[in-house]
Design a protein around this motif. Structure first.
Motif, PDB file in Angstrom:
ATOM      1  N   SER A  20      32.802  45.839  35.635  1.00  0.00           N
ATOM      2  CA  SER A  20      33.404  45.677  36.748  1.00  0.00           C
ATOM      3  C   SER A  20      34.027  43.855  36.286  1.00  0.00           C
ATOM      4  O   SER A  20      34.018  43.308  37.023  1.00  0.00           O
ATOM      5  CB  SER A  20      32.703  45.281  37.740  1.00  0.00           C
TER       6      SER A  20
ATOM      7  N   SER B  75      32.539  42.748  43.297  1.00  0.00           N
ATOM      8  CA  SER B  75      33.059  42.396  41.610  1.00  0.00           C
ATOM      9  C   SER B  75      31.551  41.500  41.383  1.00  0.00           C
ATOM     10  O   SER B  75      31.997  40.573  41.805  1.00  0.00           O
ATOM     11  CB  SER B  75      34.906  41.839  41.563  1.00  0.00           C
ATOM     12  N   ARG B  76      31.785  42.130  40.230  1.00  0.00           N
ATOM     13  CA  ARG B  76      30.748  41.373  39.287  1.00  0.00           C
ATOM     14  C   ARG B  76      31.319  40.149  39.150  1.00  0.00           C
ATOM     15  O   ARG B  76      30.644  38.681  38.979  1.00  0.00           O
ATOM     16  CB  ARG B  76      30.100  42.228  38.277  1.00  0.00           C
TER      17      ARG B  76
ATOM     18  N   PHE C 277      35.836  42.504  47.722  1.00  0.00           N
ATOM     19  CA  PHE C 277      35.876  42.128  47.299  1.00  0.00           C
ATOM     20  C   PHE C 277      34.583  40.954  46.192  1.00  0.00           C
ATOM     21  O   PHE C 277      34.460  40.723  44.980  1.00  0.00           O
ATOM     22  CB  PHE C 277      36.897  40.405  47.002  1.00  0.00           C
TER      23      PHE C 277
ATOM     24  N   PRO D   7      38.655  42.188  35.626  1.00  0.00           N
ATOM     25  CA  PRO D   7      40.069  41.646  36.431  1.00  0.00           C
ATOM     26  C   PRO D   7      39.913  40.249  35.245  1.00  0.00           C
ATOM     27  O   PRO D   7      41.393  39.905  35.672  1.00  0.00           O
ATOM     28  CB  PRO D   7      39.017  40.485  37.307  1.00  0.00           C
TER      29      PRO D   7
END
Lengths: 594, 250
Positions: B59, B6-7, B3, B63
């Protein structure tokens, strides 16, 4: 009908005669009126100062644009002429088209400003005329010469092409010379108000007007404005290209304006790198002219203005680099340099933070007690010029590194000495950074006057590294193997918003610096000579100034958009507009036009 | 640990990490106004970092977009819909609520000096003037000693016996007395600037330096011209600082 026409002609002929008679008879009355002329008049609603402020800033914005753009437009034209690459000729024409549209607006605003001075500040204007009257004539003549040359440059583009191209290029050079001369004269008036010279204590001219022209801050401002005009012209032209890019309907158009935006930003960035040095020189000359004025500017009530300036310049640095990094996406082979981005960004961000650290901190009593005074024992080191000079020089070096990586993104050098060349280049970067940091730290251990001199070594190291790296880079990548052609037009849309942001930020910054330059005179029209006794003889607070600058910036961009829209109207329906045929080369991206 | 790739997560980690370092890593604590400037720069840099190429941006945004539109994230959305307004409301409350402490203020610590001042009906130039006692090289030590005596009698109670601003009365004063050991104070000023400040004190400050809140007396009523120059000499001698020299004209 014929009689009616004769009567009408007679009436028209009589009008100027009547006007002349009226003027002649009115002159004695006007002269008597002038004798009891008030020192000031009030401009309706907003007051005279705001009126002059708004019009002067707008005039300066337009003037900076029309003086800055021709400098690089003619260079681009020369590149196109010598290399026979038509896209450069198209680009140069596109740039000149922009200034052409803005030319008359500049003149109108200049005339409006003059009316405001004559009408609302008559005593001040009379005094300025008593000193600078001979320069008015030269200014007017130069303006005529500049206007006709630029018109001929623009309209003669097709006529003076082919074997007569050298004449056309000559016109471009000539218009720059006239434009620069106009700038120098205008600057002499403004700088005389800041740092008067060549006059007695009562303000009378002692000898020749040259002494008044060649005052303390004249040459530093000439250099500073000349460079700033190029940056400003570049950012506005890039913003125009961004606007066209975002509205483009074809890939070809998108490619063309992506390239134009890139060149505009490249020009702005190149000049921007040296702008802080010129600004520093100007600051030193202000100190040398009058220490009180210098401290008012840097340490007094304007000290926080420099924090705002640091934030704006930090945004310009970050924005310019961000645009280059986004631009790498359209370059096959650039992936190998992406790993450097976080490091460069970290240096820029830390430099930005150091530069924006205030000398006069805003603190609560509790915070001040915890710090042991109004200076923070650790952050206090960042609030002084040693730290700020170090930060800005490292930011300049980093920005230059960004450009170098961008430049070679799709190239692989085939020179046998490439390893040595690159080692020297990296060494140049490291040595320059080491010199900058060394003198930055050493500056804390010497007295102020010695420390000020260190900035010269820091600047010298950075400029030396730039020259050395480029001297190696150009031959090293000449005839290099390509990893793919640049895909002009394939860049995220946010990159174009960055170009617009850069233009707005720089315009705002110019307004802020204009306020600083003018505000340090405080309650003087001409510092120490002619006192401002008007109701506006107070220096406005920063918040007030910021609101004013924002308003004028918004008006400026509204006018610019309107003028560019007007300029674009002439293109509509012209399928064979100038240079359009040259564009497939760019659109296809088969050439690297850098 | 995937995780962390993730950016979005990276951005949050950098922001939180930067805040922790700035808030708790700097001793004594940095003023809140400075932390705000620094955090604004960090936020800007993080946004540039996550958006400097298309993959990275995707990225970062994915989310966020998933949280906003994904049907499976409805509970998270509800929690955020409650939590974010509460946090913003709390922040607004902390900014608006009146506390017992005086609000932070912007004050020019080193205001611009006048070119000359009236000292006991005599005009004294401030601009371009050096300490006249330095010309008397043979007696400089004597003047320094006299300056030290004057300092102990008059200045030490606020500015401290170590000249660090921690005198007996310092805790009661706002703004606190100047710390002469700090390289950002007298080392940046010419001696005539100190003469002006000592002679005219708080009441002689320009408006941007809030003369109404300074407790520094105007010493021209108690000290002679020579005594002020002597104590100025002492300040530089005792702290090991060099006075700033005047720049020469070009």
């Amino acid at each position: 009908m014929r009689d009616l026409r004769v009567v009408r002609q007679a009436v028209w002929a009589a009008v100027p005669v009547a006007a002349l008679l009226l003027t002649v008879t009115a002159l004695p009355a006007a002269a008597q009126e002038a004798a009891k002329e008030p020192a000031y008049r009030a401009f309706p609603l907003i007051g005279s100062r705001l009126a002059v402020w708004a019009v002067a800033q707008l005039h300066l914005n337009f003037a900076a644009f029309i003086l800055g753009v021709p400098i690089f437009a003619v260079i681009i034209e020369i590149i196109g002429w010598r290399t026979r690459q038509e896209q450069y000729d198209w680009l140069s024409h596109e740039f000149v088209k922009l200034i052409f549209a803005a030319f008359s607006t500049t003149a109108l605003l200049g005339a409006f400003l003059l009316f405001l001075f004559v009408g609302y500040y008559p005593k001040f204007w009379t005094y300025m005329t008593s000193i600078f009257f001979p320069t008015y004539w030269i200014y007017a003549l130069l303006f005529f010469a500049e206007t006709f040359t630029v018109y001929l440059w623009y309209y003669g583009w097709e006529w003076l092409s082919g074997p007569r191209k050298w004449i056309h290029v000559g016109l471009g050079v000539l218009s720059n010379l006239f434009g620069t001369a106009i700038l120098l004269i205008g600057n002499s008036w403004v700088t005389f108000m800041m740092s008067p010279a060549g006059v007695t204590e009562t303000g009378a001219l002692k000898g020749s007007v040259w002494a008044a022209i060649n005052n303390y801050t004249w040459m530093p401002i000439n250099i500073h404005r000349l460079i700033a005009n190029i940056v400003f012209g570049g950012t506005i032209a890039a913003a125009y290209a961004a606007f066209r890019f975002l509205n483009a309907t074809t890939d070809e158009e998108r490619a063309r304006y992506d390239w134009m935006g890139y060149i505009g930003n490249f020009v702005a960035l190149s000049a921007f790198i040296v702008l802080p040095f010129a600004g520093y020189w100007l600051g030193r000359e202000i100190y040398a002219f009058n220490q009180t004025m210098g401290i008012t500017m840097m340490g007094g009530f304007m000290s926080w203005l420099w924090i705002i300036q640091a934030i704006l310049i930090g945004v310009l640095f970050l924005g310019s680099n961000y645009y280059l990094w986004l631009g790498m996406e359209r370059i096959p082979g650039s992936e190998r340099y992406r790993k450097y981005v976080p490091y460069m960004l970290t240096i820029l961000a830390i430099g930005f933070m150091v530069w924006a650290t205030p000398h006069s901190l805003i603190v609560t009593l509790e915070e001040a007690r915890a710090m042991g005074g109004t200076h923070h024992p650790f952050l206090g080191f960042f609030g002084v010029m040693s730290a700020k000079n170090t930060a800005v020089n490292l930011m300049i070096l980093t920005t230059f590194l960004s450009y170098v990586l961008y430049r070679r993104a799709n190239r692989l050098s085939i020179r046998p000495w490439v390893v040595t060349g690159m080692a020297i280049q990296w060494a140049a970067f490291c040595v320059a950074a080491a010199i900058v940091v060394f003198y930055g730290v050493y500056g804390y251990f010497v007295e102020s006057i010695v420390r000020i001199g260190f900035s010269v070594y820091q600047v010298g190291a950075v400029l030396g590294a730039i020259v050395l790296v480029m001297t190696i880079d150009i031959p090293m990548f000449r005839g290099a193997k390509s990893t793919g052609t640049i895909r002009w037009g394939r860049i995220p849309a946010r990159s174009q918003y960055v170009l617009i942001l850069l233009a707005v930020t720089f315009t705002w910054l110019m307004g802020l610096m204009g306020f600083a330059r003018s505000g340090i005179r405080q309650y003087w029209h001409v510092y120490g000579i002619l006192r401002d006794t008007s109701v506006d003889a107070v220096t406005p607070a920063l918040g007030y100034a910021a609101n004013m600058i924002t308003t004028v910036t918004v008006v400026f961009f509204a006018l610019v958009m309107f003028i560019f829209w007007l300029g674009g109207l002439s293109e509509k329906g012209k399928a064979g507009a100038h240079g359009a045929a040259a564009m497939p080369v760019i659109a296809g991206g088969s050439e690297d036009p850098r | 640990m995937s995780f962390l790739r993730s950016r979005f997560v990276q951005a949050v980690v950098i922001l939180v990490g930067a805040f922790v370092v700035l808030r708790f890593g700097i001793r004594p604590p940095a003023p809140w106004s400075v932390i705000q400037i620094y955090m604004a720069v960090v936020v800007l840099a993080v946004l540039i970092y996550v958006s400097s190429d298309t993959d990275s941006w995707r990225s970062f945004v994915d989310p966020i977009r998933a949280t906003l539109v994904d049907p499976g994230r409805r509970p998270v959305r509800l929690v955020l819909a409650v939590l974010l307004p509460i946090l913003l409301g709390y922040y607004a409350y902390t900014q608006a609520a009146a506390g017992p402490e005086a609000p932070a203020e912007l004050r020019a610590v080193h205001p611009a000096p006048p070119s000359s001042i009236q000292f006991r009906s005599k005009e004294i130039n401030i601009s371009g003037v050096d300490n006249p006692l330095r010309k008397d090289a043979a007696n400089v030590k004597k003047h320094v000693a006299a300056g030290g005596e004057i300092y102990v009698r008059n200045c030490m109670y606020c500015h401290g016996d170590n000249l660090d601003g921690h005198g007996r009365f310092a805790a009661a004063l706002n703004p606190p007395p100047a710390n002469f050991e700090d390289p950002g104070t007298i080392a940046m000023l010419q001696e005539s600037y100190l003469f002006w400040r000592i002679a005219k004190g708080g009441p002689g400050l320009p408006r941007e330096s809030t003369p109404w809140s300074s407790a520094m007396p105007a010493w021209e009523d108690r000290l002679t011209e020579e005594q002020i120059w002597q104590v100025t000499l002492y300040l530089y001698d005792a702290t090991g600082q060099e006075p700033r020299r005047w720049e020469t004209a070009h």
